[in-house]
Design an enzyme around this catalytic site. Structure first.
Site, mmCIF file in Angstrom:
data_model
loop_
_atom_site.group_PDB
_atom_site.id
_atom_site.type_symbol
_atom_site.label_atom_id
_atom_site.label_comp_id
_atom_site.label_asym_id
_atom_site.label_seq_id
_atom_site.Cartn_x
_atom_site.Cartn_y
_atom_site.Cartn_z
ATOM 1 N N ASP A 1 0.841 -1.196 0.000
ATOM 2 C CA ASP A 1 0.000 0.000 0.000
ATOM 3 C C ASP A 1 0.876 1.246 0.000
ATOM 4 O O ASP A 1 1.636 1.475 0.933
ATOM 5 C CB ASP A 1 -0.898 -0.028 1.251
ATOM 6 C CG ASP A 1 -1.723 1.240 1.407
ATOM 7 O OD1 ASP A 1 -1.930 1.934 0.385
ATOM 8 O OD2 ASP A 1 -2.167 1.521 2.534
ATOM 9 N N ASN B 1 -0.266 4.488 -0.153
ATOM 10 C CA ASN B 1 -0.852 5.754 0.306
ATOM 11 C C ASN B 1 -1.597 5.663 1.634
ATOM 12 O O ASN B 1 -2.371 6.550 1.985
ATOM 13 C CB ASN B 1 -1.770 6.343 -0.778
ATOM 14 C CG ASN B 1 -2.933 5.412 -1.082
ATOM 15 O OD1 ASN B 1 -2.985 4.288 -0.568
ATOM 16 N ND2 ASN B 1 -3.862 5.866 -1.896
ATOM 17 N N ASP C 1 -4.097 3.891 2.755
ATOM 18 C CA ASP C 1 -5.537 3.621 2.914
ATOM 19 C C ASP C 1 -5.815 2.158 3.274
ATOM 20 O O ASP C 1 -6.969 1.740 3.338
ATOM 21 C CB ASP C 1 -6.318 4.037 1.657
ATOM 22 C CG ASP C 1 -5.933 3.214 0.439
ATOM 23 O OD1 ASP C 1 -5.061 2.327 0.550
ATOM 24 O OD2 ASP C 1 -6.500 3.468 -0.644
ATOM 25 N N ASP D 1 -1.886 -1.148 -3.980
ATOM 26 C CA ASP D 1 -2.231 -0.373 -5.172
ATOM 27 C C ASP D 1 -1.111 -0.474 -6.203
ATOM 28 O O ASP D 1 -0.053 -1.057 -5.934
ATOM 29 C CB ASP D 1 -2.506 1.093 -4.783
ATOM 30 C CG ASP D 1 -1.467 1.618 -3.793
ATOM 31 O OD1 ASP D 1 -0.261 1.458 -4.088
ATOM 32 O OD2 ASP D 1 -1.848 2.150 -2.724
ATOM 33 N N ASP E 1 -9.866 -15.346 -17.017
ATOM 34 C CA ASP E 1 -10.696 -15.807 -15.908
ATOM 35 C C ASP E 1 -11.854 -16.659 -16.431
ATOM 36 O O ASP E 1 -12.509 -16.295 -17.417
ATOM 37 C CB ASP E 1 -11.242 -14.564 -15.188
ATOM 38 C CG ASP E 1 -11.927 -14.893 -13.882
ATOM 39 O OD1 ASP E 1 -11.247 -15.373 -12.974
ATOM 40 O OD2 ASP E 1 -13.147 -14.662 -13.776
ATOM 41 N N GLU F 1 -7.713 -20.005 -17.364
ATOM 42 C CA GLU F 1 -8.214 -20.641 -16.154
ATOM 43 C C GLU F 1 -9.353 -21.544 -16.601
ATOM 44 O O GLU F 1 -10.481 -21.083 -16.790
ATOM 45 C CB GLU F 1 -8.726 -19.607 -15.142
ATOM 46 C CG GLU F 1 -9.136 -20.275 -13.838
ATOM 47 C CD GLU F 1 -10.168 -19.511 -13.007
ATOM 48 O OE1 GLU F 1 -10.178 -19.681 -11.785
ATOM 49 O OE2 GLU F 1 -10.983 -18.764 -13.578
HETATM 50 C C1 GLC Z 1 -12.095 -16.972 -10.986
HETATM 51 C C2 GLC Z 1 -11.266 -16.133 -10.048
HETATM 52 C C3 GLC Z 1 -12.010 -15.980 -8.749
HETATM 53 C C4 GLC Z 1 -13.326 -15.297 -9.026
HETATM 54 C C5 GLC Z 1 -14.112 -16.068 -10.083
HETATM 55 C C6 GLC Z 1 -15.260 -15.271 -10.608
HETATM 56 O O1 GLC Z 1 -12.231 -18.272 -10.559
HETATM 57 O O2 GLC Z 1 -10.007 -16.714 -9.872
HETATM 58 O O3 GLC Z 1 -11.273 -15.253 -7.803
HETATM 59 O O4 GLC Z 1 -14.068 -15.208 -7.862
HETATM 60 O O5 GLC Z 1 -13.323 -16.365 -11.202
HETATM 61 O O6 GLC Z 1 -14.785 -14.236 -11.414
HETATM 62 CA CA CA Z 2 -3.567 2.108 -1.266
#
Ligand code: GLC
Ligand code: CA
Length: 535
Positions: free
Chosen positions: A22, A24, A26, A30, A201, A275
């Protein structure tokens, strides 16, 4: 002659941006924080980074609920910060992969907001999967979301929309050509900004067929599809091939188009990794046919027990599968969706397995914090953030444990991660695991990874296939030792809690725990330990 592309046998370091550093105060990591720590990443000896999403998002699912895929969420910085991060990474000779999330958008995306306002049957609704209720008022089908609860949510005029994940993540309808066009725009946007590729994804989810068909065991199926859910393996592997919404063959047409787009960037070796956890496993090879993607994740080690028979099967099968399409396998022991390997197996076991896997052919993904041997964080229920926790009424704890920020330095939490309050609680118990402490300790997990990655580059990368030695199936049977040769290196893993003597001579390059003892043509491997020997 063109040399082997960078990604063939790369080590790719996964950064979960919110938990890395991080800049900044918060309490959330980032992009400037990542940029400021790229020297550390480089010092590990990895080839590339992959960043989980940092796009505009209400952050209901850790940013995997994308409201604008071509902008940076203010919590992470802005587009100039992204450009700076990419440029600094490149100046350190690190490639950059970013996530692309094509299965769904956030319900805050302008398209979904338009769809809500539009009428049933409209062009706006056809970008998602809107269906009427059954005549008796019930949901269009009985599917259970992967995060628990029904896969359907009703809107004001009575229609339902499909969401395989959280209700804030409406699934996109890839039969609508506008969807494909928009994603091509997104891919070009990030490539034009300089990235080297993508992690895709839910890559196997885009095409839906038989949306109105019920499943005989929807809850069982939903649990089977989640690696953080314990389940009897026989039950799991019987249910997985029955999934009606993943791995439809139409997805491959999408990736053939994407591949053409990637190849049009002739100035760099763009790569994409899917994935795609598909069943039977042979289906995963389809994603890496020569005109499709470059790699596909291999999930088998994410729930494998520390057992030689099991590990032998998983590793040899993964290698053989990919051979059939002239691709190399990928390996991962941890990621942001599953319990960390040190928690799952034990610290010493996870070191041994890491050293065993780092010598294998193919690419290895290392999830930030794995190099520190971090366990899952202990999270009180009131601090949980994962939608899985909320959608199951707290019955399933979800994935926050694997997402606790990294401990950088000092003796007390938050260990330099932030000058504020970290978004997930950190505990003083990690004081010996900080990057600062481990850098100074020669036998730390961090230095094991650093040394292993440097030896891997020197002795193993591009050294062809492995030849199994003693294993449950090869040579002198032994369930306590798993071993292979690769190039001039022999790798032995002792899975038992007592030392084992093997007949071999050579120089010990590295050991994951303990001190090996060599004499008279034999080497004693310490308990629960892997060694690399140069013959
Ligand atoms: C994939 C990501 C996971 C997310 C899911 C829905 O499996 O790795 O973190 O929750 O997709 O997007
Ligand atoms: Ca931050």
């Amino acid at each position: 002659m063109k040399s082997s592309p960078w990604w063939k046998e790369a080590t790719i370091y996964q950064i979960y941006p919110r938990s890395f550093f991080d800049s900044n105060g918060d309490g959330e990591g980032d992009l400037p924080g990542i940029t400021s720590k790229l020297e550390y990443v480089k010092s590990l000896g990895v080839d590339a980074i992959w960043l989980s999403p940092f796009y505009t998002s209400p952050n209901k699912d850790g940013g995997y609920d994308v409201a604008d895929p071509r902008d940076v969420d203010p919590r992470f910085g802005n587009l100039a910060d992204a450009k700076e991060m990419i440029d600094v990474a490149h100046s350190l000779d690190l490639r950059v992969l970013v996530d692309v999330v094509p299965n769904h958008f956030s319900d805050q995306h302008v398209w979904f907001q338009e769809a809500l306002k539009a009428a049933r049957g409209s062009q706006e609704r056809s970008r998602f999967h809107f269906y009427d209720a059954n005549p008796d008022g019930t949901l269009p089908n009985n599917w259970i979301s992967l995060f628990g609860g029904p896969s359907w949510t009703q809107v004001e005029d009575g229609q339902f929309y499909l969401h395989l994940f959280d209700s804030s993540q409406p699934d996109l309808n890839w039969e609508n050509p506008e969807v494909a066009a928009d994603f091509e725009k997104t891919l070009r946007f990030w490539l034009d900004l300089g990235v080297d590729g993508f992690r895709i994804d839910v890559a196997h989810g885009l095409v839906k067929e038989d949306v109105l068909k019920d499943h005989p065991d929807p809850q069982g199926l939903s649990d089977a599809l989640r690696l953080d859910m314990p389940m009897d393996p026989e039950k799991r592997y019987a249910l997985l091939p029955t999934v009606p919404f993943f791995d439809r063959q139409g997805v491959h047409e999408i990736y053939r188009e994407w591949r053409k787009l990637f190849d049009s960037y002739g100035d760099r070796d763009v790569m994409a990794v899917a994935e795609a956890w598909v069943h039977p496993p042979v289906n995963s090879t389809r994603y890496v046919r020569p005109d499709e993607l470059h790699q596909v994740f291999n999930f088998d080690l994410l729930d494998a027990p520390f057992s030689s028979i099991h590990l032998y099967d998983v590793i040899s099968r993964s290698i053989d599968l990919m051979k059939s399409v002239a691709a190399l396998p990928t390996w991962a022991l941890s990621n942001h969706d599953s319990p960390r390997v040190a928690t799952r197996m034990g610290e010493q076991e996870s070191r041994a397995l890491a050293l065993f896997v780092l010598a294998l052919p193919g690419s290895t993904y290392v999830y930030a914090g794995q190099e520190l041997g971090l366990p899952d964080g202990v999270i009180p229920d009131e601090s949980r953030q994962d939608p899985i926790y909320f959608r199951t009424g707290g019955q399933q704890k979800g994935r926050d444990g694997a997402r606790v920020p990294l401990p950088w330095n000092g003796d007390t939490a938050p260990f330099g991660f932030t000058s504020g309050t970290p978004w997930l609680p950190m505990h003083d118990g990690w004081k010996d695991s900080t990057i600062e402490k481990q850098s100074a300790e020669p036998k730390s997990s961090l230095n094991l990874y650093r040394n292993a990655l440097s030896l891997r580059a020197e002795h193993l990368v591009n050294n062809g296939k492995i030849q199994w030695l003693e294993s449950p199936h090869h040579g002198a049977h032994s369930s306590s030792v798993l071993a292979y040769h690769r190039g001039s290196v022999s790798v032995y893993m002792n899975l038992e809690n007592s030392p084992v003597e093997v007949e071999i001579t050579g120089k010990v390059l590295i050991v994951s725990a303990g001190v090996p003892d060599g004499r008279d043509g034999k080497i004693t491997i310490p308990p629960i330990s892997t060694i690399w020997i140069q013959r």
